[in-house]
Design an enzyme around this catalytic site. Structure first.
Site, PDB file in Angstrom:
ATOM      1  N   ASN A  18       0.953  -1.316  -0.123  1.00 14.07           N
ATOM      2  CA  ASN A  18      -0.034   0.174  -0.142  1.00 14.07           C
ATOM      3  C   ASN A  18       0.823   1.196   0.015  1.00 14.07           C
ATOM      4  O   ASN A  18       0.439   2.318  -0.293  1.00 14.07           O
ATOM      5  CB  ASN A  18      -0.783  -0.020   1.057  1.00 14.07           C
ATOM      6  CG  ASN A  18      -2.096  -1.117   0.982  1.00 14.07           C
ATOM      7  OD1 ASN A  18      -2.417  -1.601   0.019  1.00 14.07           O
ATOM      8  ND2 ASN A  18      -2.709  -1.402   2.038  1.00 14.07           N
ATOM      9  N   ARG A  68      -7.924  -1.038  -7.609  1.00 11.68           N
ATOM     10  CA  ARG A  68      -8.462   0.196  -7.164  1.00 11.68           C
ATOM     11  C   ARG A  68      -7.327   1.331  -7.290  1.00 11.68           C
ATOM     12  O   ARG A  68      -7.394   2.405  -7.287  1.00 11.68           O
ATOM     13  CB  ARG A  68      -9.156   0.256  -5.886  1.00 11.68           C
ATOM     14  CG  ARG A  68     -10.459  -0.586  -5.898  1.00 11.68           C
ATOM     15  CD  ARG A  68     -11.266  -0.095  -4.838  1.00 11.68           C
ATOM     16  NE  ARG A  68     -11.654   1.115  -4.669  1.00 11.68           N
ATOM     17  CZ  ARG A  68     -12.763   1.654  -5.574  1.00 11.68           C
ATOM     18  NH1 ARG A  68     -13.448   0.555  -6.379  1.00 11.68           N
ATOM     19  NH2 ARG A  68     -13.150   2.882  -5.387  1.00 11.68           N
ATOM     20  N   ARG A  90     -16.238   2.479  -1.818  1.00 11.36           N
ATOM     21  CA  ARG A  90     -15.422   3.190  -2.164  1.00 11.36           C
ATOM     22  C   ARG A  90     -15.133   4.093  -3.140  1.00 11.36           C
ATOM     23  O   ARG A  90     -14.140   3.909  -4.076  1.00 11.36           O
ATOM     24  CB  ARG A  90     -14.021   2.086  -2.129  1.00 11.36           C
ATOM     25  CG  ARG A  90     -13.992   1.325  -0.857  1.00 11.36           C
ATOM     26  CD  ARG A  90     -12.580   0.633  -0.453  1.00 11.36           C
ATOM     27  NE  ARG A  90     -12.399  -0.469  -1.325  1.00 11.36           N
ATOM     28  CZ  ARG A  90     -10.986  -0.957  -1.432  1.00 11.36           C
ATOM     29  NH1 ARG A  90     -10.336  -0.769  -0.537  1.00 11.36           N
ATOM     30  NH2 ARG A  90     -10.593  -2.087  -2.234  1.00 11.36           N
ATOM     31  N   PRO A  91     -16.191   5.008  -3.210  1.00 13.79           N
ATOM     32  CA  PRO A  91     -16.210   5.914  -4.317  1.00 13.79           C
ATOM     33  C   PRO A  91     -14.895   6.692  -4.529  1.00 13.79           C
ATOM     34  O   PRO A  91     -14.222   6.868  -3.614  1.00 13.79           O
ATOM     35  CB  PRO A  91     -17.392   6.756  -4.092  1.00 13.79           C
ATOM     36  CG  PRO A  91     -17.561   6.659  -2.229  1.00 13.79           C
ATOM     37  CD  PRO A  91     -17.028   5.350  -1.971  1.00 13.79           C
ATOM     38  N   ASP A 134     -15.209   9.768  -5.538  1.00 10.03           N
ATOM     39  CA  ASP A 134     -15.672  11.213  -5.882  1.00 10.03           C
ATOM     40  C   ASP A 134     -14.876  12.158  -5.111  1.00 10.03           C
ATOM     41  O   ASP A 134     -14.815  13.356  -5.152  1.00 10.03           O
ATOM     42  CB  ASP A 134     -17.146  11.379  -5.439  1.00 10.03           C
ATOM     43  CG  ASP A 134     -17.469  11.019  -3.918  1.00 10.03           C
ATOM     44  OD1 ASP A 134     -16.963   9.872  -3.776  1.00 10.03           O
ATOM     45  OD2 ASP A 134     -18.148  11.725  -3.264  1.00 10.03           O
ATOM     46  N   ASP A 183      -7.849  -3.296   7.568  1.00  7.62           N
ATOM     47  CA  ASP A 183      -7.184  -4.211   7.031  1.00  7.62           C
ATOM     48  C   ASP A 183      -6.641  -5.465   7.931  1.00  7.62           C
ATOM     49  O   ASP A 183      -6.244  -6.349   7.505  1.00  7.62           O
ATOM     50  CB  ASP A 183      -6.074  -3.723   6.163  1.00  7.62           C
ATOM     51  CG  ASP A 183      -6.339  -3.088   4.861  1.00  7.62           C
ATOM     52  OD1 ASP A 183      -7.661  -3.478   4.624  1.00  7.62           O
ATOM     53  OD2 ASP A 183      -5.614  -2.560   4.155  1.00  7.62           O
ATOM     54  N   ILE A 238     -15.091   1.549   8.901  1.00  3.13           N
ATOM     55  CA  ILE A 238     -14.468   2.207   7.638  1.00  3.13           C
ATOM     56  C   ILE A 238     -15.160   2.021   6.332  1.00  3.13           C
ATOM     57  O   ILE A 238     -15.410   2.665   5.461  1.00  3.13           O
ATOM     58  CB  ILE A 238     -13.165   1.613   7.365  1.00  3.13           C
ATOM     59  CG1 ILE A 238     -12.358   1.979   8.829  1.00  3.13           C
ATOM     60  CG2 ILE A 238     -12.237   2.275   6.136  1.00  3.13           C
ATOM     61  CD1 ILE A 238     -12.345   3.457   9.251  1.00  3.13           C
ATOM     62  N   ARG A 270      -2.354 -10.819  -4.454  1.00  2.00           N
ATOM     63  CA  ARG A 270      -2.319  -9.284  -4.189  1.00  2.00           C
ATOM     64  C   ARG A 270      -1.511  -8.543  -3.208  1.00  2.00           C
ATOM     65  O   ARG A 270      -1.275  -7.561  -3.422  1.00  2.00           O
ATOM     66  CB  ARG A 270      -3.945  -8.965  -4.702  1.00  2.00           C
ATOM     67  CG  ARG A 270      -4.373  -9.386  -5.821  1.00  2.00           C
ATOM     68  CD  ARG A 270      -5.984  -8.725  -5.771  1.00  2.00           C
ATOM     69  NE  ARG A 270      -5.756  -7.276  -5.420  1.00  2.00           N
ATOM     70  CZ  ARG A 270      -6.463  -6.552  -4.676  1.00  2.00           C
ATOM     71  NH1 ARG A 270      -7.387  -7.263  -3.853  1.00  2.00           N
ATOM     72  NH2 ARG A 270      -6.378  -5.450  -4.535  1.00  2.00           N
TER      73      ARG A 270
END
Length: 429
Positions: A23, A101, A130-131, A133, A315, A337, A408
């Site tokens: 990450n 993402r 999880r937008p 915007d 996570d 979250i 992943r």
């Protein structure tokens, strides 16, 4: 499709080398788009998401050289040289973006440097909307013109981005990273308020500073960036993966084992370490890492609530739920979250766990004496590793299906665990 077979009941003992953080690595890789000069990143983990980002960057025209292993890196700490000198496209196609993402992180750098970007709306794990915007509104605050067309974000800033002030309506790691990168090349001063404070953002900010960016407030929730005309070459080592640290620490505790986590930093997982300690773990810092064990006490149930950093990370929620499933007493786990992040619950219950979910926001876990091996199916990255942890503690054989999720986020998972005594293997169909 691969599956992982585990024969549980073996306490783990030994050492595990912690890899670089996925990450952190993904936004760091995207940062190469901000400069014509080469960004050299070391301690990169060998993961599917890293390969996906490399393919995406190469498709945009980034020249990538792999220079072997970092001298003091993680399990396979690779070194990438990323040159954005000859970018040939500002379009991130659906075929590459749909699986991850984090691909949206190329939007800010492309827009800031080239004044335009066309990026497909991303895909990834099915753990809520999880937008994006927040990313888009933040870029608009810096003067971008945004359209959504045919599943793509089309962004333009023909006269370049301009500094401005943006208050994040909610804490968003990805949006903070995107706007931080974009602001480094924006004209004037940018203030990002209510920014996320995760260590991965601090790592990105430190790398950008090494590239010539001017950033104040690193590590706080208010970042102030003075835009510069260009960034230059730099070298940066990716920080250790705090979720991997927490996962293997949980593996030691759930199996009643004793592990040394080499390259781990306890300061990155303070909230998780506090829960593990309350559950019965003993933690001791050592040179280049820490030791965690639970060899002479029973597990105790602990309540937890997911929160933005420095709180308990979402996570790690699935992994700690697996631990609480075999602890004495009851635990209340509240997820704040992401919605829809209890998809691992039915699979843990297949193994004998006693878990009740209320309104998709909280779960009551009543510990059982033991779990039993079963056929289970992974639904997302962290859910899949929670099933592996449960399998390590369970009696009998556990088969985890759809393990491509694991690839992943966890580098050489089976090798690291089997090196400490776990009876685990990957079976290819």
């Amino acid at each position: 499709m691969d599956r992982i077979v585990i024969r549980g009941g073996v306490p783990l003992h030994g050492e595990i080398q912690i890899s670089g953080a996925k990450n952190a690595a993904l936004p760091l890789m995207a940062a190469c788009l901000l400069s014509e000069e080469t960004l050299t990143l070391s301690n990169l983990p060998h993961l599917a998401d890293i390969s996906t980002m490399a393919h995406l960057l190469a498709d945009l025209g980034v020249e990538i050289s792999m220079n072997g292993h970092a001298p003091n890196g993680g399990h396979a700490g690779r070194v990438f040289g990323l040159s954005g000198k000859n970018i040939s496209s500002t379009t991130a196609d659906y075929d590459l973006v749909r699986t991850m993402r984090a691909s949206i992180l190329v939007l800010g750098p492309l827009l800031a440097r080239f004044g335009e970007a066309k990026v497909s709306l991303p895909g990834g794990c099915a753990i809520g909307t999880r937008p994006v915007d927040i990313h888009l509104k933040g870029l608009e605050a810096l003067g971008a013109e945004i359209e959504l067309e045919g599943g793509y974000v089309i962004a333009r800033a023909p006269d370049g981005l301009k500094g401005g002030r943006y208050l994040f309506p909610m804490v968003s790691v990805g949006a903070t990273e995107n706007l931080l990168m974009a602001a480094t090349l924006a004209e004037g001063e940018t203030v990002l308020a209510n920014s996320a404070r995760e260590p991965e953002i601090t790592d990105l900010a430190n790398c950008l500073v090494a590239m010539g960016a001017k950033i104040e407030g690193i590590g706080s929730d208010t970042l102030t960036i003075q835009g510069v005309p260009a960034l230059h070459a730099a070298e940066h080592s990716v920080l250790p993966d705090r979720i991997e640290i927490g996962t293997y620490a949980t593996a030691a505790v759930i199996t009643g084992g004793d592990l040394k986590l080499v390259g781990a930093r306890l300061d990155l997982i303070e909230a998780v370490a506090e829960i593990l300690g309350s559950a019965g773990a003993t933690i001791q810092e050592i040179d280049n890492g820490f030791r965690i064990s639970r060899t002479d006490c029973e597990l105790k149930g602990v309540d937890m609530i997911t929160e933005p950093y420095p709180g308990f990370p979402t996570d790690m929620q699935a992994q700690l739920m697996a631990l609480m499933a075999v602890a004495n007493g009851a635990s209340l786990i509240t997820e704040t979250i992401f919605e829809n992040r209890f998809m691992h619950v039915p699979e843990l219950c297949r193994m004998g766990a006693n878990i009740n979910v209320h309104h998709q926001a909280s779960a009551i876990v009543r510990g059982v004496e033991k779990l039993s091996g079963a056929q289970v199916m992974a639904t997302d990255l962290r859910a899949s590793v929670s099933l592996v942890l449960a399998g390590l503690a369970a009696e009998g054989e556990t088969v985890v299906n759809r393990v491509y999720h694991l690839d992943r986020g966890y580098e050489h998972l089976e090798a690291k665990l089997s090196g400490c005594g776990a009876r685990i293997e990957r079976v290819k169909d």
